[in-house]
Design a protein around this motif. Structure first.
Motif, PDB file in Angstrom:
ATOM      1  N   THR A  20       0.824  -1.194   0.000  1.00  0.00           N
ATOM      2  CA  THR A  20       0.000   0.000   0.000  1.00  0.00           C
ATOM      3  C   THR A  20       0.861   1.248   0.000  1.00  0.00           C
ATOM      4  N   ALA A  21       1.925   1.245   0.773  1.00  0.00           N
ATOM      5  CA  ALA A  21       2.805   2.410   0.838  1.00  0.00           C
ATOM      6  C   ALA A  21       3.465   2.672  -0.507  1.00  0.00           C
ATOM      7  N   PHE A  22       3.870   1.625  -1.210  1.00  0.00           N
ATOM      8  CA  PHE A  22       4.535   1.819  -2.498  1.00  0.00           C
ATOM      9  C   PHE A  22       3.547   2.308  -3.545  1.00  0.00           C
ATOM     10  N   ALA A  23       2.288   1.915  -3.428  1.00  0.00           N
ATOM     11  CA  ALA A  23       1.288   2.295  -4.415  1.00  0.00           C
ATOM     12  C   ALA A  23       0.838   3.739  -4.240  1.00  0.00           C
ATOM     13  N   ALA A  24       1.274   4.404  -3.189  1.00  0.00           N
ATOM     14  CA  ALA A  24       0.792   5.739  -2.866  1.00  0.00           C
ATOM     15  C   ALA A  24       1.446   6.845  -3.684  1.00  0.00           C
ATOM     16  N   LEU A  67      16.494   4.776  -2.689  1.00  0.00           N
ATOM     17  CA  LEU A  67      16.523   6.194  -2.301  1.00  0.00           C
ATOM     18  C   LEU A  67      16.589   6.357  -0.787  1.00  0.00           C
ATOM     19  N   ASN A  68      15.843   5.553  -0.064  1.00  0.00           N
ATOM     20  CA  ASN A  68      15.901   5.628   1.397  1.00  0.00           C
ATOM     21  C   ASN A  68      17.276   5.221   1.923  1.00  0.00           C
ATOM     22  N   ASP A  69      17.903   4.238   1.289  1.00  0.00           N
ATOM     23  CA  ASP A  69      19.253   3.833   1.692  1.00  0.00           C
ATOM     24  C   ASP A  69      20.264   4.937   1.419  1.00  0.00           C
ATOM     25  N   PHE A  70      20.116   5.655   0.312  1.00  0.00           N
ATOM     26  CA  PHE A  70      21.000   6.795   0.047  1.00  0.00           C
ATOM     27  C   PHE A  70      20.748   7.906   1.072  1.00  0.00           C
ATOM     28  N   ARG A  71      19.472   8.142   1.404  1.00  0.00           N
ATOM     29  CA  ARG A  71      19.143   9.185   2.396  1.00  0.00           C
ATOM     30  C   ARG A  71      19.730   8.873   3.755  1.00  0.00           C
ATOM     31  N   SER A  72      19.687   7.611   4.147  1.00  0.00           N
ATOM     32  CA  SER A  72      20.166   7.230   5.481  1.00  0.00           C
ATOM     33  C   SER A  72      21.682   7.062   5.548  1.00  0.00           C
ATOM     34  N   LEU A  87      15.170  14.868  -0.434  1.00  0.00           N
ATOM     35  CA  LEU A  87      13.863  14.311  -0.772  1.00  0.00           C
ATOM     36  C   LEU A  87      13.029  14.020   0.477  1.00  0.00           C
ATOM     37  N   SER A  88      11.754  14.337   0.386  1.00  0.00           N
ATOM     38  CA  SER A  88      10.806  13.956   1.438  1.00  0.00           C
ATOM     39  C   SER A  88      10.338  12.524   1.163  1.00  0.00           C
ATOM     40  N   ASP A  89       9.616  11.942   2.111  1.00  0.00           N
ATOM     41  CA  ASP A  89       9.035  10.616   1.892  1.00  0.00           C
ATOM     42  C   ASP A  89       8.097  10.635   0.685  1.00  0.00           C
ATOM     43  N   ALA A  90       7.325  11.703   0.542  1.00  0.00           N
ATOM     44  CA  ALA A  90       6.409  11.823  -0.602  1.00  0.00           C
ATOM     45  C   ALA A  90       7.188  11.912  -1.908  1.00  0.00           C
ATOM     46  N   ASP A  91       8.297  12.668  -1.919  1.00  0.00           N
ATOM     47  CA  ASP A  91       9.130  12.762  -3.117  1.00  0.00           C
ATOM     48  C   ASP A  91       9.642  11.379  -3.533  1.00  0.00           C
ATOM     49  N   VAL A  92      10.097  10.613  -2.559  1.00  0.00           N
ATOM     50  CA  VAL A  92      10.615   9.267  -2.833  1.00  0.00           C
ATOM     51  C   VAL A  92       9.520   8.407  -3.452  1.00  0.00           C
TER      52      VAL A  92
END
Length: 105
Positions: A20-24, A67-72, A87-92
């Motif tokens: 669901t999160a990925f489909a958002a 992208l989250n791995d690059f951010r962290s 990037l925000s979570d929404a941007d990702v």
């Protein structure tokens, strides 16, 4: 037996929630945000540089994780780490939806 059933149910719920999160992601918003990515990855998701991967058609799950791995800082690349930190979570989610929507070309 009861613990195994509970664990299986919890795993099912977590998998459903992750999909669901990925489909958002919003494809249109992702396309607008992708202009900053185009110099290396191409506006069509097909890389113009040998060191930058093609993004067109990648799964949303993979792109979000990368992208989250690059951010962290878990995944390291000087340019991508710098770009991903903004990037925000929404941007990702939006970028992942956009590049996935392009399909493999």
């Amino acid at each position: 037996m009861r613990i195994a059933l509970t664990a299986a149910m919890l795993a099912s719920v977590l998998v459903a929630m992750s999909h669901t999160a990925f489909a958002a992601g919003d494809v249109k918003a992702g396309r607008a945000k992708a202009t900053a990515c185009a110099a290396c990855h191409g506006i069509d998701g097909m890389s113009k540089l040998p060191e930058a991967p093609n993004l067109a058609g990648q799964t949303e799950e993979y792109l979000v994780k990368a992208l989250n791995d690059f951010r962290s800082g878990e995944r390291k690349n000087e340019m991508m780490s710098m770009m991903a930190k903004t990037l925000s979570d929404a941007d990702v989610a939006n970028l992942a939806a956009y590049y996935h929507s392009l399909g493999k070309q």
